[in-house]
Design an enzyme around this catalytic site. Structure first.
Site, PDB file in Angstrom:
ATOM      1  CB  CYS A 110     -12.814  15.815  26.420  1.00 19.79           C
ATOM      2  SG  CYS A 110     -14.060  15.938  25.127  1.00 19.79           S
ATOM      3  CG  LEU A 111     -15.248  10.578  29.361  1.00 17.69           C
ATOM      4  CD1 LEU A 111     -16.746  10.597  29.063  1.00 17.69           C
ATOM      5  CD2 LEU A 111     -14.682   9.199  29.057  1.00 17.69           C
ATOM      6  CB  THR A 117      24.298  -4.117   9.087  1.00 22.92           C
ATOM      7  OG1 THR A 117      25.012  -5.131   8.383  1.00 22.92           O
ATOM      8  CG2 THR A 117      25.177  -3.520  10.163  1.00 22.92           C
ATOM      9  CD  GLU A 176      -1.311  -0.278   3.666  1.00 23.85           C
ATOM     10  OE1 GLU A 176      -2.502  -0.459   3.407  1.00 23.85           O
ATOM     11  OE2 GLU A 176      -0.856  -0.132   4.807  1.00 23.85           O
ATOM     12  CD  GLU A 188      -5.732  16.304  25.507  1.00 26.62           C
ATOM     13  OE1 GLU A 188      -6.160  17.233  26.212  1.00 26.62           O
ATOM     14  OE2 GLU A 188      -6.467  15.373  25.086  1.00 26.62           O
ATOM     15  CG  HIS A 199      -9.321  17.072  23.763  1.00 22.65           C
ATOM     16  ND1 HIS A 199      -9.114  15.875  24.415  1.00 22.65           N
ATOM     17  CD2 HIS A 199     -10.546  16.997  23.201  1.00 22.65           C
ATOM     18  CE1 HIS A 199     -10.173  15.107  24.242  1.00 22.65           C
ATOM     19  NE2 HIS A 199     -11.058  15.756  23.514  1.00 22.65           N
TER      20      HIS A 199
END
Ligand code: GLN
Length: 540
Positions: free
Chosen positions: A381-382, A188, A149, A509, A507
């Site tokens: 928050c919560l 390596t 991907e 933080e 938030h």
């Protein structure tokens, strides 16, 4: 404009994001304007809908973008303000390409990975370069070289480098050099193979940053240099840091990575002045004080779920010259063993953000324990919603008070769905997201800590304080110290007569940095340190 691409080899979780961020610190301190960007090869449009088990923390930006946690490192290590332009996922690339196709923008052509997907990726690098007006754009490619991907991204940066001309791009490959105990040696081979894989795709790294547990000796460096086709000085030792991730810029500087990057990109700048950064490290290694605080969550086993919270606590410590030991407390354990058994002796208790019912009652017990025992409490928050529910149940005696997120038939829904959320059916990007203004009330702890009455903070929630209950709460000493400017939404609460009981709907933080600790975290750690100090030793 110059471009640096950071790829990763051998295994994931090597700290590519930190390497990119730490290089950003060094370049910024050389006087360059830096922009950082992350490409994620997964098909989700953004990580907002992913479980923390899959992805760790979702980092929210001012513009409301829900992004990869590496963007948190970028903002903490540099002064760049990021926007949704700085995080691109395969999901977004395909969404754009498919929309273009539906709108007929490809003029009847067959739409293909090359050139349409790769062109869209290149466009996003150019777009950031243009909008940021940076001297250097650092682009980190998520995933590991060799992943299917990731191929379109690698092809796109190969083409981009080719088109940018000599001396304008630089490839840094972050790899792993494992220490094999039985042999007593660093090996390596995995690095050689991952570089070979990159070269197969057409990318020759200019610098190889080797993550290792033990120092890389000269012989090993020579071996990597020879077999990976880079000069000896471009083999960089990125040994595990001893104390803190904030040592990374200094470590890379010792290895002269920034110097080499500047030479490769023909950038003439003075050496970086890292004195302030050294002082940060001094405070982390040998702080004048120490404190233990508990973080009560449900994803406690996961290193990355509360990344920004843990970092902000450390910053709060730096702001007080205080080492912070973070005790991770599983909320469900509190339900089983009681708060005193799990939280006794802590200087402070923090309840971070969260979703879903598991562990909620444990968090409520933690908030009660902090309130009743006058232990500093910071709710995020919560964590603010929990403080509200606890106060409603145990002080106001509102039986079965709850948030409608967890109990739709609660007789006292003190936390309820935001009006704007009631009609929302789609999950992705539909919360109340991003930076919003908040007004702080005179004479409150919040206003004192911020030293200001109007602030901007980042949000990510669907539920809010139910205004129907405001008066009842206020009468009982629950202070609404911050609200939206129209006074409709509660943003910060605190308790009268408690040394530090502050919780925010936003938030904080996400806005803390090692050199600019967030005021709420700085205040919380100061209070936690004082609490411990004023207690007799035997209770610690
Ligand atoms: N689950 C709560 C809400 O949606 C809190 C969200 C959070 O803590 N980020 O409002």
């Amino acid at each position: 404009m110059k471009f640096i691409f950071v790829t990763g080899g051998v295994v994931s979780s090597l700290g590519k994001g930190l390497t990119a961020a730490a290089l950003g610190t060094l370049l910024e301190n050389r006087g360059l304007k830096v922009a950082l960007q992350k490409f994620d090869p997964y098909l989700n449009v953004d990580p907002g809908t992913m479980s923390p088990y899959q992805h760790g923390e979702v980092y929210v930006l001012d513009d409301g973008a829900e992004t990869d946690l590496d963007l948190g490192h970028y903002e903490r290590f540099t002064s760049t303000k990021l926007t949704r332009m700085n995080n691109l996922t395969s999901g977004q690339v395909y969404q754009t390409v498919l929309n273009n196709e539906r709108e007929g923008k490809y003029l009847g052509k067959t739409v293909q990975v090359i050139p349409h997907v790769t062109d869209e990726i290149k466009r996003r690098i150019d777009l950031l370069a243009e909008t940021s007006k940076a001297d250097v754009v650092i682009t980190e490619i998520g995933g590991t070289t060799g992943d299917i991907e990731g191929l379109p991204f690698l092809e796109a940066i190969r083409e981009f480098a080719l088109e940018s001309g000599i001396g304008n791009t630089c490839f840094i490959h972050v790899t792993y050099v494992p220490f094999i105990k039985a042999a007593g040696e660093l090996k390596t081979k995995p690095t050689q193979q991952s570089v070979a894989k990159l070269r197969e795709i057409g990318i020759t790294p200019n610098i190889i940053a080797c993550r290792c547990e033990k120092p890389l000796d000269k012989e090993l460096r020579q071996k990597i240099s020879m077999f990976c086709n880079v000069p000896l000085e471009a083999v960089i030792e990125a040994k595990d840091v001893d104390h803190s991730i904030y040592e990374m810029p200094l470590m890379l500087q010792r290895e002269r990575m920034d110097d080499l990057v500047c030479r490769l990109l023909h950038l003439t700048t003075p050496a970086p002045n890292m004195a302030h950064w050294q002082e940060i490290i001094r405070k982390l290694i040998a702080p004048a004080h120490r404190v233990r605080v508990g973080v009560v969550g449900k994803y406690i086993g996961l290193q990355d779920a509360y990344k920004s919270v843990y970092e902000a606590l450390i910053h709060g410590g730096i702001g007080n010259d205080c080492g912070v030991e973070i005790v991770q407390v599983d909320a469900e354990e509190i339900e089983k063993h009681g708060a005193p058994a799990k939280l006794g002796g802590l200087g402070g208790i923090l309840v971070p953000g969260g979703f879903g019912e598991r562990g909620i009652e444990g968090k409520i017990l933690a908030a009660k324990y902090a309130r009743e025992n006058k232990i500093p409490y910071l709710g995020l928050c919560l964590g603010m919603q929990i403080a509200t529910i606890e106060f409603a149940r145990n002080v106001l005696k509102l039986d079965k008070a709850h948030s409608t997120e967890f109990d739709e038939s609660s007789p006292h829904p003190v936390i309820a769905l935001l009006d704007a959320q009631k009609k929302v059916t789609k999950k992705g990007g539909t919360m109340r997201l991003g930076a919003m203004p908040c007004q702080l009330a005179l004479g409150t702890k919040a206003a004192e800590l911020y030293g200001s009455f109007v602030i901007q903070e980042r949000h990510r929630h669907r539920y809010e304080f139910n205004n129907h209950y405001r008066e009842k709460f206020e009468k009982a000493g629950f202070v609404f110290s911050g609200t939206s400017p129209d006074n409709k939404l509660v943003e910060v609460i605190e308790l009268k007569g408690h040394p530090f009981y502050v919780a925010s709907q936003f938030h904080p933080e996400f806005l803390s940095k090692p050199h600019q600790p967030h005021p709420l975290f700085k205040g919380f750690i100061a209070a936690a340190h004082q609490t411990i100090h004023h207690k007799p030793l035997y209770s610690i």
